[in-house]
Each structure stands twice: as C-alpha cells, then as structure tokens.
Design a protein around this motif. Structure first.
Motif, short mmCIF file in Angstrom:
data_model
loop_
_atom_site.label_atom_id
_atom_site.label_comp_id
_atom_site.label_asym_id
_atom_site.label_seq_id
_atom_site.Cartn_x
_atom_site.Cartn_y
_atom_site.Cartn_z
N ALA A 103 0.85 -1.19 0.00
CA ALA A 103 0.00 0.00 0.00
C ALA A 103 0.88 1.24 0.00
N SER A 162 -7.63 16.18 -2.29
CA SER A 162 -6.61 15.56 -3.14
C SER A 162 -5.32 16.36 -3.13
N THR A 193 -3.90 2.92 5.36
CA THR A 193 -4.48 1.59 5.21
C THR A 193 -4.32 0.78 6.49
N PRO A 234 0.66 5.93 -0.61
CA PRO A 234 -0.12 7.11 -0.99
C PRO A 234 -0.18 7.22 -2.51
N THR A 235 -1.26 7.80 -3.02
CA THR A 235 -1.51 7.80 -4.46
C THR A 235 -0.36 8.41 -5.26
N ARG A 269 4.30 4.93 4.25
CA ARG A 269 3.57 6.03 4.88
C ARG A 269 4.47 7.25 5.02
N LEU A 313 -1.70 -1.18 -3.91
CA LEU A 313 -2.93 -0.50 -3.51
C LEU A 313 -2.59 0.96 -3.21
N LEU A 314 -3.17 1.89 -3.97
CA LEU A 314 -2.89 3.31 -3.80
C LEU A 314 -4.08 3.99 -3.12
N ASP A 315 -3.79 4.66 -2.00
CA ASP A 315 -4.85 5.30 -1.21
C ASP A 315 -4.19 6.36 -0.35
N ASP A 316 -4.78 7.56 -0.31
CA ASP A 316 -4.19 8.63 0.49
C ASP A 316 -4.50 8.52 1.97
N GLY A 317 -5.38 7.60 2.36
CA GLY A 317 -5.63 7.33 3.77
C GLY A 317 -4.63 6.34 4.31
N GLU A 319 -6.94 -5.08 5.76
CA GLU A 319 -6.79 -5.18 4.31
C GLU A 319 -5.79 -6.25 3.88
#
Length: 297
Positions: free
Chosen positions: A95, A218, A130, A97-98, A142, A124-128, A135
C-alpha cells in the motif's frame, strides 16, 4: 496448539469461519468448537460473531498480530531444519499514498519483479492510512510523523523535505512574500487533510493555519493548482523536485520548510524472520533511497 493458532489466523485472514475450516479440512461445527476452545484457554473473546460477519475484538486483533509472527517464525524454523533455502515467492500486497506510489513505487516494480519472478505484487494506492491487518497488506509506505501503531514496526526509508513554492506566473501577479506574515495576504493551497502547516527554520518553529483558496481532499489537485499559478503550496520535494529544477515552480521563503520530523516509512507487522518476499522488497527500497533518495540527488 499451533493448529488452533493456524485456524484462528485463517479465520481472521479470510473473514469466514467456514472458509477457514474448509481450507484446514474441518467442518464449520468443528472449526467453531476449536475456536471456542482456544478462547476458553486464553480466557478472552477473540472474535465477535454475527449472522453476517466476523470481526476481531481488541484482544483478538492484538493476538492475531502475535500469532502471525509466531507462525512465520515456525515456518522459517521448519525450513531451516529441512535445509530448504527460502526464495522470495507468493503474493506481496503493498500500500502507498496515491502520488508517491505513482511516482516512486510503480516505476521500480519491474526491476524487482524481474529479479524475483516467483513474486506477484498487488499495489494499492490510497491517500488514507491503510489498516494493514484488515486489508491483509504486507507493507505500507507512509509519509508520517506518528508511531505506526500496536503490533507494527516502521523503518525510515528517507526524510520527507517539504518546501513552500509557487509558479512564476502567480508570483508575477501577486508578488513575492518576504516573511511568513506576508502569507496572510496570499492565496494558499492545501488539501483538507494537510493543514495546519507545521514549519520550521534554523531558529524557530511555527504552526500556520491555512484557509485554502480551493477546497479539495486531493494532494494531486493541490500540486496541479500550484503549477497552474493559482497559489502557494507546501509540497514535498519528491513531488515537485523536477518542477523546481525546471523553473515551473519557484521556492519561496527558503529559510523555512516543513517540520523535519515527517519521514517516509515502510510499515509492516512485527515478525521474525520476515517473509522472504517482504524482506527482498524492503532491501530493494533501501537500495533505491540510500544514501539519498533519487529526488534529492
């Protein structure tokens, strides 16, 4: 006891008691009985069971982290006794960040996969942030100053240097600020989860509340707005290093930068030893980012 541990770990990993039982050759009734016996021996409820879903209790979440480490150590010990060399293989869930994942993880995956053909990667790209356990993520990159959380460990890959910057077109229209106080008269840009700005110089630290000229969640939108000349942003050098070098963005107030306690970390569950695929990926990243990350060279 290790059979009960394996059953519990698979129940949590699969989110299903019956699926875990099938995998281990147990009927749903037998799997339920084994889980109940484990909870009784520990004197704690590990899993909340409803007709629709299973969720771990707080005790179950912590125990699951420990059990994963125990099982990994057992498997490694068995491999050493049997004389098997552990080669990186299997699915590695990463995982990130985007923006960082797109710019600084994805481009380096081909070389890693070429070197370790038995490894399959899920990115897995996500700005939250994870939830690694929920997951089933093996490692998360991070950008943070906070501790990783219970049962997790974090290794610093690189510092995260952040600078104040704006496009030349914006500075031509609105002028160049000469102090932090001057920023109050400028258009500032920040994502909703990236305020207030924590800034520091060689002599002082300041926290600056930011009323962003445009509201967005964003970070990538903030970057594009800064490049378009909409306002001043606090950006990481990994994100805008090329634009600063080309002149598309100009650094302002160079005596100030984002707080230095923020770093880029690889966060994963505690285990000894680490799975070979994860160990190899961490070594791959460390080779890329040491002695200085590419965007700072």
């Amino acid at each position: 006891m290790d059979r009960d541990y394996r059953l519990f770990a698979r129940i949590v990993d699969l989110g299903s008691l019956s699926a875990a039982g099938r995998e281990l050759g147990l009927s749903p009734a037998a799997a339920s009985k084994r889980l109940a016996a484990l909870e009784a021996s520990l004197g704690a409820r590990l899993i909340h069971r409803t007709t629709r879903r299973l969720t771990t209790t707080e005790a179950g979440r912590i125990f699951h982290e420990d059990v994963r480490a125990i099982l990994a150590a057992m498997e490694a010990a068995e491999a050493r006794v049997a004389g098997r060399a552990e080669a990186p293989s299997g699915l590695l869930r990463i995982a990130a960040p985007t923006s960082f994942g797109r710019l600084h993880v994805a481009p380096h995956l081909p070389a890693f996969l070429e070197r370790h053909p038995a490894v399959k990667v899920a990115l897995l790209l996500d700005d939250g942030f994870t939830d690694l356990l929920a997951e089933r993520v093996d490692v998360a990159l991070r950008i943070t100053a906070t501790a990783p959380g219970s049962g997790l460990t974090a290794r610093l890959l690189a510092p995260n240097r952040r600078v104040l910057c704006a496009a030349p077109a914006y500075l031509e229209r609105h002028g160049l600020p000469s102090s932090l106080r001057d920023l109050a008269g400028h258009r500032l840009l920040a994502a909703s989860n990236q305020t207030p700005w924590r800034l520091e110089s060689a002599k002082a630290r300041r926290t600056l509340d930011v009323d962003s000229h445009l509201l967005t969640n964003s970070s990538e939108v903030v970057r594009e707005l800064a490049l378009a000349g909409v306002g001043i942003a606090l950006r990481s050098t990994w994100d805008v290093g090329h634009e600063l070098a080309s002149g598309a963005l100009r650094r302002i107030l160079p005596d100030w930068q984002g707080a230095r306690d923020v770093g880029i970390y690889a966060v994963h569950a505690r285990a000894e030893p680490l799975p070979a695929a994860l160990r190899s990926w961490l070594a791959h990243l460390e080779a890329l980012y040491a002695p200085a990350p590419p965007w700072e060279r």
